[in-house]
Design an enzyme around this catalytic site. Structure first.
Site, short mmCIF file in Angstrom:
data_model
loop_
_atom_site.label_atom_id
_atom_site.label_comp_id
_atom_site.label_asym_id
_atom_site.label_seq_id
_atom_site.Cartn_x
_atom_site.Cartn_y
_atom_site.Cartn_z
N LYS A 139 0.85 -1.19 0.00
CA LYS A 139 0.00 0.00 0.00
C LYS A 139 0.89 1.24 0.00
CE LYS A 139 -3.83 1.94 2.77
NZ LYS A 139 -4.70 1.68 3.95
N SER A 172 -9.36 1.79 3.23
CA SER A 172 -8.50 2.57 2.36
C SER A 172 -7.45 1.72 1.63
CB SER A 172 -7.78 3.65 3.19
OG SER A 172 -6.94 3.07 4.17
N SER A 186 -10.01 -0.70 7.28
CA SER A 186 -9.34 -0.43 6.01
C SER A 186 -8.57 -1.60 5.42
CB SER A 186 -8.40 0.77 6.16
OG SER A 186 -9.15 1.95 6.30
#
Length: 534
Positions: free
Chosen positions: A126, A206, A230
């Site tokens: 990420k 996210s 997330s």
């Protein structure tokens, strides 16, 4: 009993019964959907390996006998990123050294000097995880100037384990902690990530790019981060597995923060065994041991893993009647496998909802200021707010930065009112899980991870009131999402949670649930759904 070395664990995995029971053996995974539409033409096959379904132990077995190389595997994933990712916009950059890393791993395999199960395995990160050789932006133009000076601690662990750092995945900008009505999967740096199952549907946030990339088989595993939901929500919505570890099990160093009291990185994969193997590397501990007597590889692969287990079902009818019906079917299947499923209610949830956001505002101000001081660009939250005001590219999907502004005005974390709030949050969230598990003598609590993915809409923002992740997220306890099925074309996960540091037990239970439900299906990249299904 003394812990096994990583090399011994690798040998165990190569011969594990998983080889005959893994999700990779599912013949129906690549079948056409109910309307007869075929999957995309891009092949997921490399040297006879189906990237959609293969597990890390299967890959290591092939690499150890010379039937597959990390170079070939890495090149296949890079090729899929090139051909498939334009549909998804999930991958921001690929590493210029990925093939060099793979070639080095191949040499270790030939010399018999492998570093464990992740040696030669391509991993996506990420884009809020620091890397010294690639940008780390948290999706914001404010951090595009230069790469961090050093790798995050977890990246150092991955490199030391021989993993191939494949690239960076898109994410919801600032981990969805900027605007009051954000659009998950959108960042000013990367644009909008799409859900591989239905492209106009949202991937959830996210860790949006990490999950969508895995759903499309663009990497073997990925790293996400979570403050509240997330990791697990994107995992559920993109049909993959996501594990939020116990707080502190994985280092927070070198990760763009929201709150040190809740933030954690965690592994995401298409199956539980790959998730567990990655967690062992991220944590630096033998988290695969589910008790003091046996290796949890056995627990992850042995038949009958659900017999006698007690699971509490927290239904959450607010996620819709179709999700609730799926939970009813899921409970029936678990009972048929020998589990006892009892319905539960989780106490204190309204109070947690009242307290969590104000506490996070204070913590974000403290923690983002500390992180920005290590980077080139805005030096603190006030400068970051001004940057967004003066850069139109930050407002192309949604303009707001209300959470930034509220955090700037929030009381400091030295304030007695804040400290009382966080103490109550920690107490109530832990009691919510501990008391429920004790009252019903449970091995875990289960709930739906997510509703069916909503249509992505910048003007409206997210439709994501999803309470299932909150108890474990606030308590710092582990949670794990595994595919439970789908509502039409759209995946829904089953979220499992347990007590502090019960990660190994939860992963073993999750593997048994995964094997019983056998719910994973490959995405078909539909552009939209018929109006009647929207």
């Amino acid at each position: 009993m003394k812990k096994r070395s990583m090399a011994a664990l690798t040998a165990t995995l190569v011969i594990a019964p998983l080889m005959t029971a893994a999700p990779g053996q599912r013949a129906q995974a690549a079948a056409p959907g109910p309307d007869g539409a075929a999957r995309p033409a891009e092949s997921a096959l490399v040297h006879g390996v189906d990237l959609d379904t293969v597990t890390i132990p299967e890959l290591q077995a092939r690499m150890n006998r010379g039937a597959l190389s990390s170079t070939a595997l890495t090149r296949a994933y890079l090729r899929r990123i090139e051909t498939v990712d334009p549909k998804l916009n999930a991958v921001l950059h690929t590493s210029p050294t990925a093939l060099r890393q793979a070639a080095t791993s191949d040499l270790r395999h030939r010399l018999g000097r492998t570093r464990g199960p992740l040696d030669g395995i391509p991993v996506l990160l990420k884009d809020n995880v620091d890397t010294r050789d690639m940008p780390t932006t948290a999706g914001s133009l404010a951090l595009t100037g230069s790469a961090p000076d050093t790798d995050a601690d977890l990246v150092k662990r991955l490199r030391a384990a021989g993993a191939v750092i494949l690239g960076k995945a898109n994410m919801s900008e600032w981990a969805n902690f900027r605007a009051a009505r954000p659009t998950s999967g959108w960042s000013a740096v990367g644009g909008q990530t799409n859900n591989p199952y239905v492209l106009d549907r949202n991937p959830c946030g996210s860790s949006s790019g990490s999950a969508a990339a895995l759903g499309a088989s663009l990497a073997q595993v990925a790293i996400g981060t979570e403050t509240d939901g997330s990791i697990v929500c994107p995992a559920g919505m993109n049909g993959v597995v996501g594990h939020k570890p116990s707080l502190g099990l994985v280092s927070q160093s070198g990760i763009v923060p929201i709150s040190a009291e809740q933030d954690t990185a965690g592994p995401m994969a298409r199956n539980v065994i790959d998730t567990a193997l990655t967690l062992a590397v991220l944590s630096g501990h033998d988290t695969l041991r589910d008790d003091g007597r046996r290796d949890a590889t056995d627990a992850l692969t042995r038949p009958g893993g659900l017999r006698g287990k007690r699971i509490g079902l927290w239904r959450l009818p607010s996620l819709g009647s179709e999700v609730d019906a799926l939970m009813t079917r899921t409970a029936a299947r678990l009972r048929a496998a020998g589990a006892e499923v009892v319905e539960v209610r989780m106490p204190y949830q309204e109070r947690l909802a009242e307290l969590e956001f104000p506490a996070l505002l204070s913590e974000f101000h403290r923690d983002i200021d500390a992180y920005l001081a290590t980077r080139h660009g805005p030096r603190d939250l006030a400068e970051l707010i001004e940057f967004n005001r003066t850069h139109p590219g930050e407002r192309t999907c949604f303009a707001g930065q209300e959470l930034f502004e509220q955090a700037l005005a929030a009381p400091p974390t030295t304030d007695p009112e804040y400290r009382s709030m966080r103490a109550e949050l920690t107490d109530l969230s832990r009691r919510s899980i501990d008391e429920t598990m004790a009252a019903h003598r449970l091995d875990a609590i289960a709930s739906p991870t997510n509703p069916p993915a909503w249509t992505t809409d910048c003007a409206r923002g997210d439709n994501d009131v999803i309470p299932s992740s909150t108890p474990a997220a606030v308590a710092g306890y582990p949670s794990l999402s595994v595919p439970a099925g789908a509502v039409g074309e759209l995946p829904v996960g089953l979220l499992l949670m347990a007590g502090d540091r019960q990660d190994a037990e939860l992963l073993a239970l999750g593997a048994a649930v995964e094997r019983r439900l056998d719910a994973w299906r490959a995405p078909r990249y539909l552009p939209t759904l018929p109006d009647t299904a929207r």
